[in-house]
Each structure stands twice: as C-alpha cells, then as structure tokens.
Scaffold this motif. Structure first.
Motif, PDB file in Angstrom:
ATOM      1  N   GLY A   1     110.185 140.175  77.456  1.00 45.44           N
ATOM      2  CA  GLY A   1     110.320 140.120  76.007  1.00 45.44           C
ATOM      3  C   GLY A   1     109.944 141.416  75.309  1.00 45.44           C
ATOM      4  N   ASP A   2     109.271 142.327  76.031  1.00 40.92           N
ATOM      5  CA  ASP A   2     108.877 143.612  75.459  1.00 40.92           C
ATOM      6  C   ASP A   2     109.952 144.685  75.621  1.00 40.92           C
ATOM      7  OD1 ASP A   2     106.453 142.451  74.796  1.00 40.92           O
ATOM      8  OD2 ASP A   2     105.464 143.154  76.621  1.00 40.92           O
ATOM      9  N   LEU A   3     110.966 144.390  76.429  1.00 44.05           N
ATOM     10  CA  LEU A   3     112.035 145.359  76.668  1.00 44.05           C
ATOM     11  C   LEU A   3     113.053 145.309  75.537  1.00 44.05           C
ATOM     12  CD1 LEU A   3     112.630 144.683  80.461  1.00 44.05           C
ATOM     13  CD2 LEU A   3     111.264 146.512  79.443  1.00 44.05           C
ATOM     14  N   ARG A   4     113.487 146.475  75.099  1.00 44.54           N
ATOM     15  CA  ARG A   4     114.490 146.575  74.044  1.00 44.54           C
ATOM     16  C   ARG A   4     115.678 147.384  74.552  1.00 44.54           C
ATOM     17  NH1 ARG A   4     112.014 143.014  72.670  1.00 44.54           N
ATOM     18  NH2 ARG A   4     110.661 142.779  70.891  1.00 44.54           N
TER      19      ARG A   4
ATOM     20  N   ALA B   1     118.767 161.322  85.783  1.00 51.43           N
ATOM     21  CA  ALA B   1     118.851 160.433  84.625  1.00 51.43           C
ATOM     22  C   ALA B   1     118.025 160.980  83.464  1.00 51.43           C
ATOM     23  CB  ALA B   1     118.387 159.028  84.994  1.00 51.43           C
ATOM     24  N   GLU B   2     116.850 161.500  83.780  1.00 54.63           N
ATOM     25  CA  GLU B   2     115.992 162.094  82.750  1.00 54.63           C
ATOM     26  C   GLU B   2     116.668 163.327  82.146  1.00 54.63           C
ATOM     27  OE1 GLU B   2     112.719 162.599  80.262  1.00 54.63           O
ATOM     28  OE2 GLU B   2     113.039 160.932  81.643  1.00 54.63           O
ATOM     29  N   ALA B   3     117.172 164.203  82.978  1.00 63.06           N
ATOM     30  CA  ALA B   3     117.813 165.432  82.501  1.00 63.06           C
ATOM     31  C   ALA B   3     119.024 165.136  81.619  1.00 63.06           C
ATOM     32  CB  ALA B   3     118.220 166.303  83.689  1.00 63.06           C
ATOM     33  N   ASP B   4     119.783 164.126  81.999  1.00 64.46           N
ATOM     34  CA  ASP B   4     120.997 163.763  81.254  1.00 64.46           C
ATOM     35  C   ASP B   4     120.738 162.714  80.177  1.00 64.46           C
ATOM     36  OD1 ASP B   4     122.284 165.525  82.920  1.00 64.46           O
ATOM     37  OD2 ASP B   4     123.351 163.995  84.068  1.00 64.46           O
ATOM     38  N   GLN B   5     119.495 162.240  80.065  1.00 64.30           N
ATOM     39  CA  GLN B   5     119.109 161.218  79.091  1.00 64.30           C
ATOM     40  C   GLN B   5     119.889 159.911  79.252  1.00 64.30           C
ATOM     41  OE1 GLN B   5     116.423 161.423  76.677  1.00 64.30           O
ATOM     42  NE2 GLN B   5     116.005 162.858  78.321  1.00 64.30           N
ATOM     43  N   VAL B   6     120.257 159.584  80.481  1.00 56.61           N
ATOM     44  CA  VAL B   6     120.963 158.336  80.752  1.00 56.61           C
ATOM     45  C   VAL B   6     119.985 157.175  80.586  1.00 56.61           C
ATOM     46  CG1 VAL B   6     122.251 156.980  82.446  1.00 56.61           C
ATOM     47  CG2 VAL B   6     122.518 159.477  82.371  1.00 56.61           C
ATOM     48  N   GLY B   7     120.366 156.196  79.812  1.00 56.14           N
ATOM     49  CA  GLY B   7     119.528 155.024  79.610  1.00 56.14           C
ATOM     50  C   GLY B   7     118.426 155.206  78.599  1.00 56.14           C
ATOM     51  N   SER B   8     118.477 156.286  77.826  1.00 57.01           N
ATOM     52  CA  SER B   8     117.398 156.555  76.874  1.00 57.01           C
ATOM     53  C   SER B   8     117.347 155.551  75.727  1.00 57.01           C
ATOM     54  CB  SER B   8     117.533 157.977  76.318  1.00 57.01           C
ATOM     55  OG  SER B   8     118.764 158.139  75.665  1.00 57.01           O
ATOM     56  N   GLU B   9     118.388 154.744  75.588  1.00 59.65           N
ATOM     57  CA  GLU B   9     118.392 153.735  74.530  1.00 59.65           C
ATOM     58  C   GLU B   9     117.546 152.503  74.884  1.00 59.65           C
ATOM     59  OE1 GLU B   9     122.123 153.058  77.036  1.00 59.65           O
ATOM     60  OE2 GLU B   9     120.994 154.761  76.298  1.00 59.65           O
ATOM     61  N   VAL B  10     117.068 152.434  76.116  1.00 57.48           N
ATOM     62  CA  VAL B  10     116.202 151.335  76.543  1.00 57.48           C
ATOM     63  C   VAL B  10     114.764 151.743  76.233  1.00 57.48           C
ATOM     64  CG1 VAL B  10     115.415 149.934  78.476  1.00 57.48           C
ATOM     65  CG2 VAL B  10     117.804 150.647  78.349  1.00 57.48           C
ATOM     66  N   SER B  11     114.034 150.832  75.600  1.00 61.06           N
ATOM     67  CA  SER B  11     112.653 151.130  75.224  1.00 61.06           C
ATOM     68  C   SER B  11     111.794 149.891  75.423  1.00 61.06           C
ATOM     69  CB  SER B  11     112.583 151.606  73.775  1.00 61.06           C
ATOM     70  OG  SER B  11     113.024 150.588  72.909  1.00 61.06           O
ATOM     71  N   VAL B  12     110.528 150.032  75.078  1.00 59.86           N
ATOM     72  CA  VAL B  12     109.595 148.926  75.214  1.00 59.86           C
ATOM     73  C   VAL B  12     108.765 148.837  73.945  1.00 59.86           C
ATOM     74  CG1 VAL B  12     107.792 150.304  76.342  1.00 59.86           C
ATOM     75  CG2 VAL B  12     107.909 147.869  76.763  1.00 59.86           C
ATOM     76  N   VAL B  13     108.451 147.618  73.569  1.00 57.07           N
ATOM     77  CA  VAL B  13     107.572 147.369  72.441  1.00 57.07           C
ATOM     78  C   VAL B  13     106.154 147.394  72.968  1.00 57.07           C
ATOM     79  CG1 VAL B  13     106.890 145.717  70.677  1.00 57.07           C
ATOM     80  CG2 VAL B  13     109.297 145.955  71.280  1.00 57.07           C
ATOM     81  N   GLU B  14     105.330 148.229  72.433  1.00 55.28           N
ATOM     82  CA  GLU B  14     103.940 148.344  72.908  1.00 55.28           C
ATOM     83  C   GLU B  14     103.022 147.597  71.991  1.00 55.28           C
ATOM     84  OE1 GLU B  14     102.809 149.908  75.703  1.00 55.28           O
ATOM     85  OE2 GLU B  14     104.580 150.981  76.276  1.00 55.28           O
TER      86      GLU B  14
END
Length: 112
Positions: free
Chosen positions: A42-45, A99-112
């Motif tokens: 539930g914390d994953l966005r 993935a980090e260098a290309d920012q792949v998946g950077s739209e996924v975040s977490v609610v802290e």
C-alpha cells in the motif's frame, strides 16, 4: 489467504527474470526495493491502477525477484538480492546501474 509461491533459486530462470524486469513499472519497483528495505504494498505508488500494480508485483514474485510476506491484512515485499546474486552473479547490479542511468522506472515511488 493462500500463501504465495516463491521459487527456489534453482527454479529461477534467466528468461523469466529478464522478462520480469523488461517492464518499466516492474523495473521501477526493483529499483525502489534495491535499498534492501521491506515495503508495504500500500506504500508503493505507480502511475497504474492498484490492480495493475498488484499484477506487476505478482510477476516479480513469480520470477523470483521479490519475496512477499503477509501480516494480518497487509502485504510486504522485499527484493531477494542474495538469491539473485547467487543465481545470476552481477546481473542485478548491471540492470540497476543502467536503469538508474536511464531513469527507467523513476515514476515508481514510495510513501514514507
């Protein structure tokens, strides 16, 4: 609730692991979990419906990339880094680096 199946390291296959991380949302989840912290589902966005995110988490689990744990009504997920590194040495580090260098998946975040 039925306990999910987590493949043993010997059951993990390269095609399945690569297929699982081929999706930008799933790769974003792996990037997020690479800090080795367990996260509540539930914390994953992500910019997808909750049911779609649930599907992505199932694909990652079925491929052996993640471990899911249920506690009451909450589910938690963590990256199976040690198992992945033992089965496919260097693969996770290489995938995460690109993935980090290309920012792949950077739209996924977490609610802290």
């Amino acid at each position: 609730m039925k306990q999910p199946h987590h493949p043993a390291p010997a059951e993990m296959t390269l095609p399945r692991v690569l297929s699982a991380v081929s999706d930008p949302i799933r790769l974003g989840v792996v990037r997020l979990l690479a800090d080795d912290r367990e996260r509540g589902w539930g914390d994953l966005r992500a910019p997808v419906a909750k049911s779609t995110l649930s599907h992505h988490l199932k694909v990652l689990r079925d491929a052996g990339l993640t471990q899911t744990r249920q506690e009451g009504t909450r589910c938690y997920v963590r990256l199976r880094r040690a198992d992945l590194d033992a089965r496919f040495p260097g693969l996770l580090a290489a995938v995460l680096s690109v993935a980090e260098a290309d920012q792949v998946g950077s739209e996924v975040s977490v609610v802290e």
